[in-house]
Design a protein around this motif. Sequence first.
Motif, mmCIF file in Angstrom:
data_model
loop_
_atom_site.group_PDB
_atom_site.id
_atom_site.type_symbol
_atom_site.label_atom_id
_atom_site.label_comp_id
_atom_site.label_asym_id
_atom_site.label_seq_id
_atom_site.Cartn_x
_atom_site.Cartn_y
_atom_site.Cartn_z
ATOM 1 N N UNK A 69 0.829 -1.322 0.077
ATOM 2 C CA UNK A 69 0.031 0.118 -0.060
ATOM 3 C C UNK A 69 0.864 1.232 0.135
ATOM 4 N N UNK A 70 0.216 2.240 -0.752
ATOM 5 C CA UNK A 70 0.931 3.574 -0.823
ATOM 6 C C UNK A 70 0.010 4.678 -0.113
ATOM 7 N N UNK A 79 -2.671 12.365 -3.265
ATOM 8 C CA UNK A 79 -3.499 11.047 -3.178
ATOM 9 C C UNK A 79 -4.501 10.815 -4.221
ATOM 10 N N UNK A 80 -5.400 11.871 -4.499
ATOM 11 C CA UNK A 80 -6.311 11.675 -5.715
ATOM 12 C C UNK A 80 -5.554 11.650 -6.930
ATOM 13 N N UNK A 85 -3.559 4.496 -2.198
ATOM 14 C CA UNK A 85 -4.393 3.585 -1.418
ATOM 15 C C UNK A 85 -5.008 4.369 -0.047
ATOM 16 N N UNK A 86 -4.286 5.531 0.184
ATOM 17 C CA UNK A 86 -4.923 6.094 1.455
ATOM 18 C C UNK A 86 -4.046 7.636 1.604
ATOM 19 N N UNK A 87 -4.586 8.321 2.683
ATOM 20 C CA UNK A 87 -3.810 9.427 2.971
ATOM 21 C C UNK A 87 -3.697 9.458 4.533
ATOM 22 N N UNK A 107 -10.962 4.784 -0.226
ATOM 23 C CA UNK A 107 -9.619 5.247 0.080
ATOM 24 C C UNK A 107 -9.616 5.201 1.751
ATOM 25 N N UNK A 108 -8.422 4.634 2.128
ATOM 26 C CA UNK A 108 -7.926 4.635 3.614
ATOM 27 C C UNK A 108 -7.445 6.142 3.995
ATOM 28 N N UNK A 109 -8.050 6.575 5.331
ATOM 29 C CA UNK A 109 -7.731 7.899 5.786
ATOM 30 C C UNK A 109 -7.145 7.460 7.277
#
Length: 210
Positions: A69-70, A79-80, A85-87, A107-109
């Motif tokens: 994951x990034x 990120x967008x 994978x997330x921010x 999207x992971x936060x």
Amino acid sequence: MRESVNSWLLLNLVTDRSLSQGRSLVEVVAEAVAGGVTCVQLREKTCSTRQFLDEALALKALLQPLRVSLIINDRVDIAMAVGADGVHLGQSDMPISHARHLLGPDCLIGISAESVQDALAAEQQGADYIGISPVFSTPTKTDTAPALGLNGIRQIRELVRIPLVGIGGINLTNARQVIAAGADGVAVVSAIMAAESPRQAAEVIRRELG
């Protein structure tokens, strides 16, 4: 992706180009992932937006085929733009509700929590995981609150159900203690970024985590 949060949380590498000893970021990250890093958080505080974007694209090209994951630090726009994978957001960054609106449900936060109150608020507002920061004092970040220590992890673990990642001063000598205190994973900066062999450093820490 959100259904498998715990699968990549164990050993997170948070990047810091100033520690890479002249090596490219992609080179260091590739070695670290080969050694067992399960997630990479791209953190850039001083570079331009274009450079940040280029680095994010390069890391995504490296990590996506490896199913690692990034996560982008702070910058929802980056990120967008790269489909990360997330921010990971700090207390002064974009609120979770706004980030979720922009990034969508998958999207992971992650949220940095410097206190029990921060952690409770993050869970209530819909964070997918919490970065407990800092666990120990660290020279790689100078804008953080006093170290929470292992007792801080234990207190937060008792009160929140979402995954926890410890960050700040974590290395081979204390990583296992952080997991034992209740964290689901650890985030490492200098212990891997500055290592002569990032791969070997990651391997040793990963073995300690079990």
